[in-house]
Structures are given as C-alpha cells and as structure tokens.
Scaffold this motif. Structure first.
Motif, short mmCIF file in Angstrom:
data_model
loop_
_atom_site.label_atom_id
_atom_site.label_comp_id
_atom_site.label_asym_id
_atom_site.label_seq_id
_atom_site.Cartn_x
_atom_site.Cartn_y
_atom_site.Cartn_z
N PHE A 23 0.86 -1.19 0.00
CA PHE A 23 0.00 0.00 0.00
C PHE A 23 0.90 1.24 0.00
O PHE A 23 2.07 1.18 0.38
N SER B 190 1.72 4.90 1.36
CA SER B 190 1.47 5.76 2.51
C SER B 190 2.00 7.16 2.22
O SER B 190 3.07 7.33 1.62
N GLN C 296 2.57 9.30 6.74
CA GLN C 296 1.91 8.43 7.71
C GLN C 296 2.95 7.53 8.38
O GLN C 296 3.90 7.08 7.74
N CYS D 50 3.45 3.90 9.92
CA CYS D 50 2.79 2.63 9.61
C CYS D 50 3.44 1.47 10.39
O CYS D 50 4.64 1.48 10.66
N ILE E 84 -2.07 2.68 10.89
CA ILE E 84 -1.62 3.89 10.20
C ILE E 84 -2.00 5.11 11.02
O ILE E 84 -3.18 5.26 11.41
N THR F 233 -6.62 4.44 2.26
CA THR F 233 -5.49 3.59 1.90
C THR F 233 -5.96 2.42 1.05
O THR F 233 -6.89 1.69 1.44
#
Length: 643
Positions: free
Chosen positions: A136, A138, A141, A143, A188, A200
């Motif tokens: 994914f 980001s 962010q 994570c 997140i 996301t």
C-alpha cells in the motif's frame, strides 16, 4: 637622370650579391576583414577568387537522404501498428488484486501523528504465491504491519525533531505460503491532520507486477521530468559558454536552472519514485519541496531581464523577498519550529505573487516601443501561468498534482519558447555588435587614411617645387612618378580590401623614386625581397619607409641607407624596414599621435584593428631604427585576419 642619381639595389638572399631590383608579382586583392571568409552563402570557392553554385550532386544527396529518412520512418510506423508478430504465452505472469474485504477501526491516539490511528485488519484467504506481498502507498503516515500477530514492518521518524514526516513511500511486505489464513493488521497514523481521511488502497500480489503497473501510470510524468531536467542542463551549459565567451547568456542559464528544478520537482513527486528511494522516503519528499521553493527566483530573474527599469525594480524586490522567506522557512524546519509541509501555503502564496507580477509586467510593458519583443516574451508566460494555476488548484482540490501532465508540459513549452527567443536575441545582438564594431573600425581607418594622404602629397609637391627651376627634367620625371603615386594612392584610399604585397611594394618604389630624385646620393635604398606572395592592409609599408627617409636619413647630414626586406620562416611572414638614420625613443614618441611619427602610430593601430598583426619597433638615437611586421603566413596568403 634617374639612373645616375638613384642607387636602387637588391640583395640576393642566398649569395649576398647586390643586383637590380625586379618586381613582377601579379596584382591581386582579397578581403581583409577579421573573422570573415567573405564567401557568399550557397556557393563554393574555386581557388580563383570566384564562387560557384552548389553542384547538382550535392542537391541530390540532400534529396535522396530526406527520402530515405521518410521511408525508414514509414516502415517503423508500419511495424509498430501491424500484427505480423504472434506471441503465445502458456502461462500468465503473477498479477495483483485490491483487497476490499477488511475491517477499519479509527481511534484517538495522542502519542503519534495528528492523533487519529486507523487500523485495517483482514485474513489472508488464499495461499500466497512465491513473490507475493502486501502493498500500500502511505503519504505522511506512520505505519506498522502485523502478520499472525508478529510485527513485520514499521516506519516512523527518529529522535531528530526537524524531520517530522517520513514522506511518501510504498510499504511492501513479502508473503510466504505459510501465511495463508493468518490475520493481517495494518496500523496507520497520519502525521498531518489533513491526511486523517486518506483512504489507503491495500494490494496483494506480485511485487514486480505492482512495480510495473505504477511505472506505466507515471511514465508520461517521468519522461517529461527527465526531458525538462536534461533540457535545462543543456540551456545552463550553453548559457555559461556564451557568458564566458561573449559576456551574454544570463537569461538562458536562468531558464535552464528553472527547467532543471521543475524536472526534479515533478520527478520526485511521482509515486514510482518512491520505489527508487524506499529506504529514505523523507529525502524524496523534502527534495520535491525544496525544488518547488527554489524554482521561483531563477524564473522571475529571467523575466526581469526582459522588462524596463521600473519593472526590474519590482521584480528585484520580489526575488529578494521570496529568497528571504524561503530561508526563514528552511530555518524553521531545521530548528523544528515549523515543518516545510506545514508552511507550504507560504510557498504557494509566493508563486501566486510571481504570477501577478508577470501578468502586470506584461500589461505595463505592452505599449513599449519594443512591442514585438514584449509579445514574444509575454505570450509564453501565459503557459507558465496556466500550468502553475492548474497545479495549485489540483493540490487543494484533490490533494496532489502528480497526475497533471499538462502542468509539466506547459512549463517545458514555456522554457523552450523562452530559450529560443533568448537565443534569437543573442544572435541579433551579436550581429548588431559586429556591425557596430565594423563601422567603428571603418570610420577609424578612413580617418587615419585621411590623415596620411595630405602628409604624402605635401612631401612630394615640396620636392617637385624645389626642382622645377634648377632641374626641370628631373622635376618632369618626378611629376610622372607623382601621378602614378596619386593614382595608386587613390585606389588604396578608404578601402577595407587587402592588397597583394607586390602592389604595396610598387607604391613604395614610386615614393622612393620621388625621394631619391630629391636627395640624390644622400639616400641609398636596398631591397631584400625573398617573399612577396601574401596580402597586407593598404598603406602599411609606405608610411614606415616615409618615416625612415624623412625622420631617419634626412635628419643626418651625411644621409644613410633604407633597407626593405621580406621573408618567411616557421609559418611567419616578416616585413622589415630598417634605416641607419637619427633614431628616436619609441616609448616617448608614440605616446603622442600629433608628433612627426604619426605614420608609424597609424600603421600600428590599423594592423591591430584590421589584421591583428604584430609590429615591433626598435630604435636608438644616433644609430637608426628597425620596424618589423609579423604576419601568420597562411592567413596572410589568403588576406584573412592574422596573429
């Protein structure tokens, strides 16, 4: 009468034997303008002073080559569009899919980021294949990724408080077949409040497939970014070369710098770039912000060069203010007071202010005398304005402008058009300067020739007048030589064309005939001519010989000898005028052009201006003077600029 009184001798360069002078060199002429070959465009020099049109064979080469280029392009287009290659694949490559079946829980978290923690959880239903991963994207962010309760990935900032965000990054966690059925939890926390509602998109599949898919999406942006940066480097190099060589090229360098910064800004603003810097995503983000901030000043400075004094003052104030504000933003970032992302609205305000100034400058200077130039520079500016406004609108409406290929294309077109306009102006400016220098050199030369001609005429007429009553026959012969001298002198006057040395030599001999009839045995002349096949500016040697006679030999009661020699050695053609007369101090005499040695000073200046030749003067009072002219042999043979 002339043979009894004129001791005209010539020294053989090999045996040293003195023999009568002979000069049968063919008359010729060649242009003598520095830096020009004087060959008409569209023709060839045939070696005989004439030009010919391009032969038919040359035209055929051009036509046939253009036809071949078109033929090859047509064939390549045919290959691209045709289906004559069939590919069969028994197995398809691993792909990826978007995970939609997940649980999302948001909770308040005051420890990290903006205070909201988003937790995504789902179960791996299928057995992961080799090379699969959870992925994914980001954006600003923190994570964490847990698989089966174990922490497999985490990204956050360190203890340094001047780095607030980890930037934008692709989180890719590899999977193995043993992970089937395990629960995946993704936590997140957004760094900035504006990204709390960021949706996301979680993907599962082959890492290479995800990589290729993002490359395909960002390829137009990446290609345009590289083009912008490379074009900018070319402009910077070209402008720098022009500045070193001709003291011009500032605008081209500034446009090039702007293009480089824009290219780097957009290159670091794509999602694909995050793959290249997966270990340091903060660097990519802050690089993008810095390029955006730094790009404003070179652009506005290049605009500044195109407007009047008042507009330049306003633009200078703007550039100073923009630079100071950018430094303040950087200082706040370094000391952890305010992040560059949080003060990005200030950068946007600076850009909008620059757009307003560009637009106002265009309107204010629209009625200037140089309206054509203002139109050429003003119209491309609207491309920049449209691109910048589109980028700002996209940023505040959808959160980013990385998908806007139009913006980057507009910036590139603006830079290209402005760069071409700058190059055209440099060319026109260079032509104007060359024409002005040529006119100045011509006017100076004409002035010097006008100063020399009365000097010669006065000396010759004085000699004839003195002999009219005492030696009328000699006076008659002198008038014959004097008419020949005037005819040759009129041909030389005001011309910029080099003359063959044989023609200049004949002019010198005519002058010396007149002086020999006047001074008799007091004047002896030696010709040592070993090289005569070259060109020189008109009235170059004759004034030097005249000074040798009048101010060297005539200043001594017993008279003396004038020696004129020419020879070639090591690619240098040398002309030497030597006398054993009274001599003088060159350093003192040549300082004042109003002195009796004005002929030497004029010749020296003309050689420096027209031919760039070297002239050396050696003289000692009571012993005589030697003046040497040095010419590059190859250039002198063609009548071009020398030394």
């Amino acid at each position: 009468m002339r043979d009894e009184h004129f001791s005209d001798r010539r020294t053989d360069g090999q045996t040293g034997e003195v023999r009568p002078s002979q000069s049968r060199a063919k008359k010729s002429g060649a242009p003598f303008n520095a830096g020009e070959n004087n060959l008409p465009s569209g023709g060839y020099f045939d070696g005989k002073g004439k030009t010919e049109k391009k032969p038919l064979s040359t035209k055929l080469v051009v036509v046939i080559y253009l036809v071949s280029v078109c033929a090859f392009l047509g064939y390549l287009i045919f290959v691209l569009l045709s289906d004559n290659v069939i590919i069969f694949g028994g197995r398809t490559k691993n792909d990826y899919r978007k995970i939609n079946d997940y649980t999302l829980v948001k909770t308040e978290n005051s420890q990290e980021g903006a205070g909201t923690l988003a937790e995504y959880s789902f179960t791996l239903g299928e057995t992961p294949e080799s090379g699969d991963c959870i992925a994914f994207y980001s954006v600003h962010q923190f994570c964490e990724v847990f698989i089966g309760g174990e922490r497999e990935y985490g990204i956050t900032t360190g203890d340094k408080n001047n780095i607030k965000t980890p930037g934008a990054n692709w989180v890719m966690v590899p999977l193995s077949p043993d992970d089937a059925g395990k629960e995946v939890v993704i936590k997140i926390a957004s760094v900035y409040k504006a990204f709390d509602d960021w949706e996301t998109e979680i993907l599962q599949g082959n890492e290479l497939a995800i990589y290729n898919a993002q490359l395909e999406k960002d390829l137009p942006q990446l290609v345009l970014s590289v083009i912008s940066a490379m074009m900018g480097l070319i402009f910077v190099a070209s402008g720098l070369w022009r500045y070193i060589k001709k003291k011009q090229g500032e605008e081209l360098m500034l446009l090039g710098l702007f293009s480089v910064l824009v290219g780097l800004w957009r290159f670091t603003d794509t999602r694909f770039t995050a793959f290249l810097f997966s270990q340091n995503p903060a660097f990519v983000y802050y690089c993008s912000i810095c390029m955006l901030t730094l790009g404003v000043v070179p652009l506005m400075t290049s605009v500044r060069l195109r407007y009047g004094r008042l507009s330049r003052k306003f633009t200078d104030v703007y550039c100073i203010a923009a630079t100071c504000v950018s430094l303040v933003q950087l200082a706040l970032q370094v000391f952890g007071v305010a992040d560059l992302r949080e003060s990005l609205f200030v950068t946007h305000f600076i850009i909008i202010a620059g757009i307003v100034i560009v637009f106002c400058n265009f309107i204010f200077n629209k009625r200037n005398a140089d309206s054509d130039r203002n139109r050429k520079t003003g119209n491309p500016a609207f491309l920049f304005i449209a691109g910048a406004l589109s980028d700002l609108a996209a940023y505040y409406l959808i959160g980013n402008s990385s998908v806007l290929v139009f913006t980057l294309a507009a910036f590139i077109l603006y830079t290209v058009i402005s760069g071409i306009n700058a190059l055209e102006e440099y060319g026109e400016r260079g032509k104007r300067i060359a024409e002005q220098e040529k006119e100045l050199a011509t006017s100076r030369m004409s002035l010097m020739l006008s100063q020399i001609k009365p000097h010669f005429i006065y000396n010759s007429l004085s000699a004839i007048i003195e002999l009219c009553e005492s030696e009328p026959h000699t006076a008659k012969e002198m008038l014959t030589d004097f008419s020949a001298y005037l005819r040759e002198n009129m041909e030389f006057s005001g011309t910029e064309t080099a003359v063959h040395f044989s023609k200049e030599l004949k002019h010198v001999q005519t002058y010396l005939n007149l002086e020999k009839m006047r001074f008799g045995d007091r004047l002896n002349v030696i010709y040592d001519i070993r090289e005569s096949n070259f060109f020189i500016p008109p009235l170059t040697v004759q004034p030097l010989v005249e000074n040798a006679v009048k101010h060297g030999i005539c200043a001594k009661k017993q008279g003396g000898t004038v020696t004129l020699s020419s020879f070639s050695s090591n690619g240098i053609t040398t002309i030497c005028v030597k006398d054993d007369g009274a001599g003088f101090d060159p350093a003192e005499t040549l300082k004042d052009e109003g002195t009796a040695h004005v002929g030497i000073a004029n010749v020296k200046k003309r050689l420096e201006m027209i031919a760039g030749a070297a002239m050396n003067i050696e003289s000692e009072k009571g012993k005589g003077t030697t003046i040497t002219i040095l010419l590059k042999k190859n250039a002198a043979e063609k009548g071009e600029a020398i030394l």
